[in-house]
Design an enzyme around this catalytic site. Structure first.
Site, PDB file in Angstrom:
ATOM      1  N   ASP A 241       2.545   1.984   3.288  1.00  0.00           N
ATOM      2  CA  ASP A 241       3.527   1.027   3.794  1.00  0.00           C
ATOM      3  C   ASP A 241       4.944   1.481   3.492  1.00  0.00           C
ATOM      4  O   ASP A 241       5.857   1.267   4.293  1.00  0.00           O
ATOM      5  CB  ASP A 241       3.362  -0.349   3.151  1.00  0.00           C
ATOM      6  CG  ASP A 241       1.989  -0.925   3.318  1.00  0.00           C
ATOM      7  OD1 ASP A 241       1.331  -0.620   4.324  1.00  0.00           O
ATOM      8  OD2 ASP A 241       1.564  -1.703   2.430  1.00  0.00           O
TER       9      ASP A 241
ATOM     10  N   ASP B 175      -5.347 -13.264   9.854  1.00  0.00           N
ATOM     11  CA  ASP B 175      -4.249 -13.194   8.868  1.00  0.00           C
ATOM     12  C   ASP B 175      -3.070 -14.083   9.272  1.00  0.00           C
ATOM     13  O   ASP B 175      -1.919 -13.623   9.315  1.00  0.00           O
ATOM     14  CB  ASP B 175      -3.773 -11.740   8.715  1.00  0.00           C
ATOM     15  CG  ASP B 175      -4.673 -10.901   7.809  1.00  0.00           C
ATOM     16  OD1 ASP B 175      -5.541 -11.464   7.122  1.00  0.00           O
ATOM     17  OD2 ASP B 175      -4.493  -9.668   7.786  1.00  0.00           O
TER      18      ASP B 175
ATOM     19  N   HIS C 150       0.862  -1.167   0.000  1.00  0.00           N
ATOM     20  CA  HIS C 150       0.000   0.000   0.000  1.00  0.00           C
ATOM     21  C   HIS C 150       0.911   1.233   0.000  1.00  0.00           C
ATOM     22  O   HIS C 150       2.036   1.184   0.512  1.00  0.00           O
ATOM     23  CB  HIS C 150      -0.830   0.117   1.273  1.00  0.00           C
ATOM     24  CG  HIS C 150      -1.664  -1.064   1.627  1.00  0.00           C
ATOM     25  ND1 HIS C 150      -1.153  -2.210   2.179  1.00  0.00           N
ATOM     26  CD2 HIS C 150      -3.007  -1.259   1.552  1.00  0.00           C
ATOM     27  CE1 HIS C 150      -2.140  -3.064   2.419  1.00  0.00           C
ATOM     28  NE2 HIS C 150      -3.267  -2.524   2.043  1.00  0.00           N
TER      29      HIS C 150
ATOM     30  N   ASP D 285      -4.609 -13.881  -1.802  1.00  0.00           N
ATOM     31  CA  ASP D 285      -3.954 -13.505  -0.549  1.00  0.00           C
ATOM     32  C   ASP D 285      -3.885 -14.755   0.309  1.00  0.00           C
ATOM     33  O   ASP D 285      -4.897 -15.219   0.861  1.00  0.00           O
ATOM     34  CB  ASP D 285      -4.720 -12.371   0.159  1.00  0.00           C
ATOM     35  CG  ASP D 285      -4.182 -10.996  -0.254  1.00  0.00           C
ATOM     36  OD1 ASP D 285      -3.428 -10.925  -1.239  1.00  0.00           O
ATOM     37  OD2 ASP D 285      -4.516 -10.010   0.410  1.00  0.00           O
TER      38      ASP D 285
HETATM   39 CO   LIG Z   1      -5.799  -9.404   1.973  1.00  0.00          CO
HETATM   40 CO   LIG Z   2      -7.108 -10.465   6.085  1.00  0.00          CO
END
Ligand SMILES: [Co+2]
Ligand SMILES: [Co+2]
Ligand SMILES: [Co+2]
Ligand SMILES: [Co+2]
Ligand SMILES: [Co+2]
Ligand SMILES: [Co+2]
Ligand SMILES: [Co+2]
Ligand SMILES: [Co+2]
EC number: 5.3.1.5
Lengths: 441, 441, 441, 441
Positions: free
Chosen positions: D102, D307, D99, D294
């Site tokens: 980042d 995550d 991003h 992802d």
């Molecule tokens: Co993601």
């Molecule tokens: Co996520």
């Protein structure tokens, strides 16, 4: 003969009544916005929960005590028709809904099943003549019989597809015969238990083919009811293809079916999909898909479809708000796809439960009407999105902006000032509307 | 100086008021059952959400606009004390609650942290002298600092256990200093992220040892506040040891701590554990464990602790029912462990949010009192369990029956007749009580 | 006569076998740690899922095709016994479990029900004589019949309490008659649908009274089986009193029943309570409560009890790790409280499903044994908690520390240094153990 | 200078290696189906989790220990670039993703923010010259800054729409500058917290307008990266407009955007939406929407986006099956949108975590390739849906059937014979493939 001998026609007695067999909030004749409550709310009785089901659950045999259960087979089916029309009359509902298997037992062959249905449909038609009750919608139960174990229109077995088609064809004919105003497709087993043995692409294509054939056949026989798909995310399947309103929208758009179908939104199915009831209604409304409603509620702490009678007046208020903003439900209605609890097994509980459901939707209707009249949400929205009515916002909405013009604008912005969303005030306001709704009665 | 210059003391204006900065339902002086609302409800303000937090979330930096944020460090801490007491006064709350780190910044060493706290505690004490606001409870934040990454009293690192003990020791002293009526233990990181590297037995034993030391030290210094454990099932950990009220009860019983602790029940933590708020309250009440309440609400469709201000009057009514049946909360209170939404970032929203919370608990209190006065639930229970007041039921309850006598009785039973649970009627009755609650105002 | 004519005794053929009717991983005679797999794993067959159930679900009639369904009533019950013992023999399971209603139909009276059971129990006993199959546990089904609509031992109706007692009394006698090694209590309806009409305190007291009577009666008749409570959080009730292992522990401690009961942990019930299977096993193990296991699995994305055959070798590995650390299950076993999917309706699928379950637990056993042999987790724990073996940590554990000594220590700490928990490495290590487990075969 | 001085380039050492800093399963040069693992798997490193994030959570300050944190501001940003390229090289990843925020800190003005980005982009470009690492995708973070409190392209504030547009414009330019192969839109705050103050119709229209402008601008500057939308159902919002793959499909179809966008499917987002990872991949694949992945995993018992690094080889196998059947990911890749656990705070854990993720996807790839080679699922599907390849099934698929012909067929059907779905056998087969995968190594 009478099936509910201890119950007379349910009367409106007002908010303070302690009579369990009276309406406290639903006053059919009360005028709101130039229409009676009865006309606008279009309550429907679900034949399956009210006359056919026995309140069994996965861990328990049926607990319901019903006086028509002294009969069996077609005799019971006939008794149920009588009981149903007595119930419609006494509760004051103007619509009803059924699956094929609710009204008549399946025979040993499809032909015999048809014959059983024809007998009962004739009986229903007779009763309808003497009554102002109408068929809100009918549908084919293509999920209970073990032949649908792998789906119906999305079955891996073409014979089952064919059999399902025959069943829907018959129901379209019955819908026409009884003047049904809508026809519902709930894909109880149109989905998968596991992707591991599923051709998802073929199954969805076949489902679309099935819907196309249904559209064609309805046209052919001149049955002009509104077609409705009822989304549900799962149960009994692990994944049901009509997961929620937006997923079903994708399906309709992908297969070019969007002009032929609207949605039948069920509150409990919304919850199971991780949405609020009002979200599903809003999405459907904004996209011209709001056709009808299965009026019930779930328990957010339980992971299955509890199909409870609506008891939450927040939920009925926000639902009625969407319905009012939709200009009503058109040919649709508020069908109580709801069952008395397993512990509410008395026949009289059918009245208690429906009175509750109707009262709570009446509260919702009254409060939502007041909210609309006072433009409570409309003013919030107008104020909140005011920036899109002039300047750069207007350019955006009218298609006159692009990334370059927007960047130029952004580079010259001094400061970005957002307004508080005031959610706590809005929620408190809704409570005020609820708590003040009956203060002048 | 004033921190909320546009806000005067919040007044009660009644159900129809449209003034966002007035109470519509909370009338502090209103007498219910011989006590004022203010006395019974014992509202507390959570220092962290109201004066310290910035409304950040895992995907966003703080959105809160606070006029004390022009200061930093100890200056900001002092400004917050001033703002807090102005807020307490203007909102009319008689209690407040804090973690050590809420009131004063951590220093570079534990000694410096103590010093910072001492400074602020002296300031708070000064303010308390000029005010009738009391400390409902304080607690040590043993979860935010990275040193608590593996837990505090249940850390795998004995140094962290020691450090945690020092922090709680200090808070017990501060609690005594400020006349705190309770002391809370919320085990934010007392649990595990994964069993794969966790000695669950040792960790729970250590947690019990920690509690014992706290009991001993409080006794030693003569701090006689009620000790409270606040259950939460998860978040930030995967599994928190004080999962819910019954799990915590097991812990207390196992380690012989049941006489020294009660529970601080938070609504949102109940939801995360798969329970209703009223379930947690009921379990605590029936087992003599109901000590205090963190008054907020969650979103049942979201899987994290949203800590919303109470807006659901069903929930506040059923909560207040349990509290009334408990004979009140004793030394406990209704602490708003709740934050204005991220989108409600204005300083004034702190008032809106607390007004909403107080109003909605006032509604709950009023309606629950009426339900108790009318013995609505009591009559249901009396009727439903009547069979335990005579005959075989009485024998069972009085310990006079055994399997043999019961079998003999059962073999001779003609028929078992259950009564309908009438849930639909009960829920409709609650709606009636809500909708009629303010009709005579 | 043979009921599974196309199936021979299932043989172990090794990991590469493609024979669906052979074990690939379960080798009954394979020695691990001086014991055969068969001895340690103590597999049990659940009579209800395997011989009685029809694979119906809330939206579908039974799909199971079973050749004993050509019979009815007691004839079918007898056929099922024959089929069961043929199945036990062919699959190579040494234990079975049943509810009263699984083995014999209920009669028109309790007396007749007893008589039916006596007939079948005699038949089972005969079969047991010619077999080395034993009764792992039996239980009374006090939830299916509508008389249990409001609970059994926690019913609001004392007659139902008495009837439930009679049913359990009979099962204790049958357990003794058949040499049952355990006796299970699963409180299917011991909980509530709603708090609104529930006397939670009385219901839990009654439940405790019931358990006491059961303990007394077993003692009286000299039935020394291990008593087991099987926790489940909900379904069919909204809240079941034996919510999870720790809640049940609270119940046992509160009522002084802890010496008489252990737990029967079911994987899917763990999931429904928001826990992992291994969490429930660990809690039970650490507290001396691990009695037996209902070996199945749920679908974490579905909110009901799917009772799937164990297919996840992570889960079976971590479960077997707990069981090994527990020194085995004692008189308990691994009962497949699992059903073939509704779509796996062939009689042969009963073999496929059990072969899968047994194979996957064999994998888990093998891998867990290797992990224990290599002290994988033990070394992690030793290293991670090393600080409690000396210095301040040792003082804490040995009760020599208090808040003052700990504060002094903390004030003098230079820096607190935590060690990484290395969860990613641990998980990768488990994968290595799984993927390497059969490389030398 | 070196940032990871104790770590050398990670080497493949095979399944039995005990070196935590070696691959056990990912062998970049291993050929599968005529391609190296490295070429097919296209692993990407997420800049935010790996170089920018600090492992804070809602209840805890950052725990991560990073040696670049001795710097601040632009100095730290530059240090991170160096560290990143050293990391890419040592771990052997060929792609990265970021991003805007980042890589470079936001400045006091948008202009300064641009300038900061330009500086870092130039530095990145320099590093890319000396390396074969490519930009998989970049994106604009339009959710962290409080200005996005009410959304970005769907904000109620037109200024925020404009600001968001400027930020995306800049990223499109940077994407072009760095040769980015894709560009991702994740609508972190494109949704609502509450419907009560939301104009859902306008917000979705505006979101579509924003996407159109992005398409136009990319075309204008000749940036031909694949545009990707990343669905997520909620968090931080209550409802995110790109709820899941099928909902996003509806959005694309409704607004005619389907030719310009594919999907970036995240495993954990699938779980949060109530789907399996493979479901989302399958839906995307079947509809030509599978663009990139992802690669992470969630915890099905937790309700937020954890995550986690992929550790479940069932999941990686089924994911890789979909990717293989998709013919690979085209310009997409496997981006580790995953963070080391808060307890895995050492800098070296970044290696452990990525090694685990890469190894587990390598296992998945190997096993899935074997499954495809052996046509395991293909044979199941062929057999299961055989009825659609002839007779009535062929007619259905080819559009030659209608309800009348199907009814005629159904009326003449003798019996409908379904085949068992054999799910237990299929799951056992997958376990066999996993457990046998490395037996010949
Ligand atoms: Co993601
Ligand atoms: Co996520
Ligand atoms: Co419905
Ligand atoms: Co439903
Ligand atoms: Co709290
Ligand atoms: Co909370
Ligand atoms: Co079980
Ligand atoms: Co189960």
């Amino acid at each position: 003969m009478t099936w509910f001998e201890n119950v007379n026609k349910i009367q409106y007695e007002g908010p303070k009544s302690k009579n369990p067999l009276a309406f406290k909030f639903y006053n059919p004749e009360e005028q709101i916005n130039g229409q009676s409550m009865e006309e606008f709310l279009r309550f429907g009785i679900a034949y399956w929960h009210t006359f056919t089901a026995d309140l069994s659950d996965p861990f328990g045999a049926g607990s319901a005590i019903r006086n028509w259960d002294k009969y069996d087979g077609m005799d019971r089916a006939k008794a149920r028709v009588e009981a149903a029309f007595e119930f419609f009359e006494k509760i004051g509902a103007k619509y009803f809904c059924f699956h094929d298997v609710d009204i008549a037992p399946e025979g040993d062959s499809l032909r015999e099943t048809y014959k059983n249905q024809d007998t009962i449909v004739a009986l229903i038609k007779d009763h309808m003549k003497d009554s102002d009750v109408k068929l809100l919608w009918n549908t084919a139960n293509n999920f209970t019989n073990p032949r649908f174990v792998h789906g119906a229109a999305s079955s891996s077995n073409a014979d089952v597809f064919a059999y399902s088609a025959a069943k829907v064809k018959k129901q379209l004919e019955i819908g026409k015969e009884l003047g049904g105003e809508n026809y519902v497709f709930w894909g109880g087993r149109e989905g998968y238990e596991t992707l591991l043995n599923t051709d998802l692409g073929l199954e969805q294509d076949n489902l679309a083919r099935f819907f196309e054939m249904a559209v064609d056949y309805a046209k052919e026989i001149g049955f002009d009811a509104q077609f409705l798909i009822e989304p549900k995310p799962k149960e009994p399947t692990t994944h049901q293809y009509d997961f929620d309103s937006q997923s079903t929208h994708a399906f309709l758009l992908k297969y070019g079916l969007q002009d032929h179908f609207k949605l039948n939104i069920e509150a409990n199915h919304a919850t199971l999909a991780g949405h609020t009831f009002e979200h599903e209604l809003r999405y459907a409304r904004v996209n011209g898909l709001l056709g009808s409603v299965d009026a019930n509620q779930g328990d957010p702490l339980l992971g299955w479809d509890t199909d409870e009678f609506p008891a939450d007046i927040y939920s009925t208020t926000l639902a009625m708000y969407e319905i009012i903003k939709n200009g009503g439900l058109g040919s649709g209605g508020l069908n109580f796809d709801a069952k008395a609890r397993r512990g509410s097994f008395d026949q009289e509980d059918l009245f208690h439960a429906h009175i509750a459901g109707m009262d709570h939707f009446a509260v919702g209707y009254k409060v939502a009407s007041q909210l609309v009249e006072d433009k409570v949400f409309e003013n919030i929205i107008d104020d909140r999105y005011a920036s899109y009515k002039e300047g750069i916002g207007k350019d955006i909405v009218e298609g006159k902006a692009d990334f370059k013009s927007l960047e130029e604008y952004a580079l010259n912005l001094k400061e970005i000032k957002n307004k508080s969303g005031r959610l706590e005030v809005i929620k408190a306001t809704i409570n005020q509307y609820l708590l003040n709704a009956y203060t002048d009665k």
